[in-house]
Design a protein around this motif. Structure first.
Motif, PDB file in Angstrom:
ATOM      1  N   ARG A   1      40.488  48.854  31.647  1.00  0.00           N
ATOM      2  CA  ARG A   1      39.893  50.194  31.641  1.00  0.00           C
ATOM      3  C   ARG A   1      40.405  51.042  32.795  1.00  0.00           C
ATOM      4  N   ARG A   2      40.937  50.408  33.824  1.00  0.00           N
ATOM      5  CA  ARG A   2      41.510  51.133  34.964  1.00  0.00           C
ATOM      6  C   ARG A   2      43.038  51.179  34.918  1.00  0.00           C
TER       7      ARG A   2
ATOM      8  N   SER B   1      36.613  31.383  30.690  1.00  0.00           N
ATOM      9  CA  SER B   1      35.284  31.738  31.198  1.00  0.00           C
ATOM     10  C   SER B   1      34.993  33.199  30.932  1.00  0.00           C
ATOM     11  N   ALA B   2      33.702  33.522  30.850  1.00  0.00           N
ATOM     12  CA  ALA B   2      33.290  34.910  30.653  1.00  0.00           C
ATOM     13  C   ALA B   2      33.726  35.769  31.826  1.00  0.00           C
ATOM     14  N   ALA B   3      33.758  35.183  33.030  1.00  0.00           N
ATOM     15  CA  ALA B   3      34.187  35.926  34.216  1.00  0.00           C
ATOM     16  C   ALA B   3      35.617  36.432  34.052  1.00  0.00           C
ATOM     17  N   GLY B   4      36.492  35.582  33.530  1.00  0.00           N
ATOM     18  CA  GLY B   4      37.878  35.976  33.328  1.00  0.00           C
ATOM     19  C   GLY B   4      38.024  37.081  32.306  1.00  0.00           C
ATOM     20  N   LEU B   5      37.324  36.962  31.194  1.00  0.00           N
ATOM     21  CA  LEU B   5      37.402  37.981  30.150  1.00  0.00           C
ATOM     22  C   LEU B   5      36.861  39.322  30.635  1.00  0.00           C
ATOM     23  N   ILE B   6      35.769  39.290  31.395  1.00  0.00           N
ATOM     24  CA  ILE B   6      35.168  40.526  31.891  1.00  0.00           C
ATOM     25  C   ILE B   6      36.077  41.184  32.922  1.00  0.00           C
ATOM     26  N   ALA B   7      36.631  40.397  33.845  1.00  0.00           N
ATOM     27  CA  ALA B   7      37.528  40.954  34.863  1.00  0.00           C
ATOM     28  C   ALA B   7      38.755  41.585  34.211  1.00  0.00           C
ATOM     29  N   ALA B   8      39.326  40.915  33.207  1.00  0.00           N
ATOM     30  CA  ALA B   8      40.502  41.449  32.518  1.00  0.00           C
ATOM     31  C   ALA B   8      40.155  42.745  31.784  1.00  0.00           C
ATOM     32  N   SER B   9      38.971  42.782  31.162  1.00  0.00           N
ATOM     33  CA  SER B   9      38.543  43.984  30.449  1.00  0.00           C
ATOM     34  C   SER B   9      38.339  45.156  31.409  1.00  0.00           C
ATOM     35  N   MET B  10      37.712  44.903  32.559  1.00  0.00           N
ATOM     36  CA  MET B  10      37.484  45.954  33.549  1.00  0.00           C
ATOM     37  C   MET B  10      38.810  46.444  34.127  1.00  0.00           C
ATOM     38  N   ALA B  11      39.767  45.544  34.278  1.00  0.00           N
ATOM     39  CA  ALA B  11      41.093  45.933  34.773  1.00  0.00           C
ATOM     40  C   ALA B  11      41.809  46.817  33.756  1.00  0.00           C
TER      41      ALA B  11
ATOM     42  N   HIS C   1      28.120  33.637  37.783  1.00  0.00           N
ATOM     43  CA  HIS C   1      29.516  34.024  37.924  1.00  0.00           C
ATOM     44  C   HIS C   1      29.866  35.311  37.188  1.00  0.00           C
ATOM     45  N   VAL C   2      29.146  35.638  36.133  1.00  0.00           N
ATOM     46  CA  VAL C   2      29.415  36.870  35.393  1.00  0.00           C
ATOM     47  C   VAL C   2      28.926  38.091  36.164  1.00  0.00           C
ATOM     48  N   THR C   3      27.688  38.024  36.657  1.00  0.00           N
ATOM     49  CA  THR C   3      27.118  39.151  37.391  1.00  0.00           C
ATOM     50  C   THR C   3      27.957  39.490  38.620  1.00  0.00           C
ATOM     51  N   ILE C   4      28.383  38.475  39.356  1.00  0.00           N
ATOM     52  CA  ILE C   4      29.111  38.755  40.589  1.00  0.00           C
ATOM     53  C   ILE C   4      30.488  39.353  40.291  1.00  0.00           C
ATOM     54  N   ILE C   5      31.095  38.958  39.178  1.00  0.00           N
ATOM     55  CA  ILE C   5      32.382  39.557  38.805  1.00  0.00           C
ATOM     56  C   ILE C   5      32.209  41.043  38.497  1.00  0.00           C
ATOM     57  N   ILE C   6      31.147  41.369  37.769  1.00  0.00           N
ATOM     58  CA  ILE C   6      30.870  42.772  37.444  1.00  0.00           C
ATOM     59  C   ILE C   6      30.679  43.592  38.723  1.00  0.00           C
ATOM     60  N   LEU C   7      30.043  42.995  39.729  1.00  0.00           N
ATOM     61  CA  LEU C   7      29.803  43.687  40.991  1.00  0.00           C
ATOM     62  C   LEU C   7      31.053  43.752  41.867  1.00  0.00           C
ATOM     63  N   MET C   8      31.867  42.713  41.835  1.00  0.00           N
ATOM     64  CA  MET C   8      32.993  42.621  42.770  1.00  0.00           C
ATOM     65  C   MET C   8      34.252  43.350  42.305  1.00  0.00           C
ATOM     66  N   VAL C   9      34.471  43.444  41.006  1.00  0.00           N
ATOM     67  CA  VAL C   9      35.716  44.068  40.529  1.00  0.00           C
ATOM     68  C   VAL C   9      35.868  45.507  41.024  1.00  0.00           C
ATOM     69  N   PRO C  10      34.827  46.356  40.960  1.00  0.00           N
ATOM     70  CA  PRO C  10      34.994  47.703  41.512  1.00  0.00           C
ATOM     71  C   PRO C  10      35.327  47.698  43.010  1.00  0.00           C
ATOM     72  N   VAL C  11      34.723  46.776  43.766  1.00  0.00           N
ATOM     73  CA  VAL C  11      35.031  46.673  45.200  1.00  0.00           C
ATOM     74  C   VAL C  11      36.495  46.278  45.394  1.00  0.00           C
ATOM     75  N   ILE C  12      36.972  45.339  44.574  1.00  0.00           N
ATOM     76  CA  ILE C  12      38.362  44.887  44.666  1.00  0.00           C
ATOM     77  C   ILE C  12      39.319  46.044  44.416  1.00  0.00           C
ATOM     78  N   PHE C  13      39.031  46.870  43.424  1.00  0.00           N
ATOM     79  CA  PHE C  13      39.920  48.010  43.144  1.00  0.00           C
ATOM     80  C   PHE C  13      39.894  49.030  44.277  1.00  0.00           C
TER      81      PHE C  13
END
Length: 439
Positions: A405-406, A393-403, A118-130
């Motif tokens: 930064r943008r 979850s780590a997925a939530g923290l990573i997605a929020a952090s990537m958001a 779930h962590v890897t896919i969030i890292i890959l999907m967040v840029p696509v979502i933006f």
């Protein structure tokens, strides 16, 4: 162990140290791996865990090898651009319909979480979502919230989808890759459909407004730039398919899943190097802290076993439920789910695995299959509970952090407003499933 025996200095020291460490983890102010290692060293120095037992019994080397191997596989796949390419290419089927784009992206997120983590896919999907939400002129929050929730759901469906499942699976050889998919897969499909439907209804006005403004979604530049090295992408895809096939048939051939994953990781790494990638650039970005965190947790849990706390907890759980397997499973499901909503579930899983094992012994479970419902309840609670808050979850923290930064902040309360009600609904559905299907 009797209460009088529990009052000696070693059990008291063990529980005090563990609770202090747990409190530090909850604050999330210090590196969790460092704190776990410090706690483990204290347990060893004070004799709360025997050094030889720590190495030979308590540390599950299969879990560590499986997790490290999946980190390498996910890292090479991320570098290849294969997942990004497949997702962007599939969006052409939607004909720029915002709701269909949303559904396709979330299906990819759930599938990626199940097959990678779930962590890897969030890292890959967040840029696509933006990229997609920018072209749709939509706020990314609905997509980000849905991606976090669906990644947690998808990751719960397989043995390799999240660390909790890897730990549970490697601790119980009878729980194979296939058994995770066949037992948890149907529930996760139900939860995926329900959660996507409810999120779509909550943000219906956003999708409706976007559908009136968007004309043609041009992602051609994204498609052409996704894969820089086609040879590497082909080799990665081939090896990944073989790894998944090996995980599926591994139980039939009596192969250790960690060895299958390690072989795939090694071949992928060699393929990446052969096609020009620098091995250090891949290995540098892996979550090595997680391996230390795992190792520390193994020793801490072992200390609670050796000082009698796990046996006492198992006895009280049996007394509380009168040995009724249904009540034990439901208590595990809800306790794990609610705790996972507000903190990292791994320390809880570290304690619960030996507790469930001891519960099986004290209940006189004649075969591993008798106690399996408790493992499924533990896995489900950890997986879907992580969607309750951004801290779950780590997925939530990573997605929020990537958001952040943008400059597209995903607020804690904004997520809570959606995540917590959906998590409670998911736990209710899971309770029905555990009671009617699993038990």
């Amino acid at each position: 162990m009797q209460v009088s025996e529990m009052m000696t200095w070693q059990p008291t020291a063990a529980i005090v140290i563990f609770l202090v460490i747990y409190a530090i983890w909850i604050t999330d102010q210090l590196n969790r791996a460092m704190i776990a290692v410090i706690g483990a060293v204290l347990f060893l120095l004070l004799g709360l865990v025997h050094w030889q037992n720590a190495y030979t019994t308590h540390i599950n080397w299969d879990t560590l090898l499986l997790w490290m191997s999946m980190l390498v596989i996910a890292g090479v796949m991320s570098r290849s651009g294969l997942v990004h390419y497949a997702v962007i290419r599939s969006l052409g089927w939607t004909r720029s319909n915002p709701l269909l784009l949303f559904v396709i992206l979330m299906i990819w997120t759930a599938l990626g979480a199940a097959l990678l983590d779930h962590v890897t896919i969030i890292i890959l999907m967040v840029p696509v979502i933006f990229t997609v939400t920018n072209l749709l002129k939509m706020k990314p929050a609905p997509f980000l919230i849905a991606a976090i929730i669906t990644s947690n759901i998808g990751g719960t469906a397989t043995l390799i989808g999240n660390p909790a499942n890897m730990w549970i699976g490697t601790a119980n050889p009878q729980l194979t890759f296939v058994s995770f998919v066949t037992m948890l897969g149907p529930l996760m499909l139900i939860l995926l459909a329900v959660n996507l439907l409810l999120i779509a209804l909550l943000y219906w006005q956003n999708f409706r407004t976007a559908s009136h403004t968007v004309r043609t979604l041009n992602l051609e530049q994204e498609v052409t730039s996704s894969i820089e090295n086609r040879k590497l992408a082909f080799l990665v895809l081939l090896v990944f398919v073989l790894v998944i096939a090996g995980l599926v048939i591994g139980s039939w051939l009596d192969l250790r899943l960690s060895i299958v994953a390690a072989a795939g990781a090694l071949v992928m790494l060699v393929a990446a190097i052969a096609t020009g990638a620098k091995p250090l650039s891949i290995l540098r970005h892996l979550e090595w802290d997680t391996l230390l965190f795992f190792a520390g947790l193994f020793i801490l849990a072992g200390g609670l076993v050796e000082t009698g706390w796990i046996q006492t907890g198992a006895r009280y759980l049996i007394e509380l439920t009168n040995g009724d397997m249904s009540w034990v499973a439901l208590i595990l499901l809800w306790t794990t789910g609610l705790l996972s909503s507000v903190m990292d579930y791994m320390p809880w899983i570290a304690v619960m695995i030996p507790l469930v094992q001891d519960t099986a012994v004290q209940m006189g479970a004649s075969t591993p299959a008798v106690i399996n419902p408790l493992w499924w309840a533990l896995s489900i609670g950890a997986g879907i509970g992580g969607s309750g808050t951004l801290l779950g979850s780590a997925a939530g923290l990573i997605a929020a952090s990537m958001a952040d930064r943008r400059q597209q902040r995903l607020g804690y309360l904004e997520f809570l407003r959606v995540g917590l009600p959906l998590t409670l609904i998911s736990l209710l559905i899971a309770s029905w499933y555990v009671y009617t299907v699993v038990l």
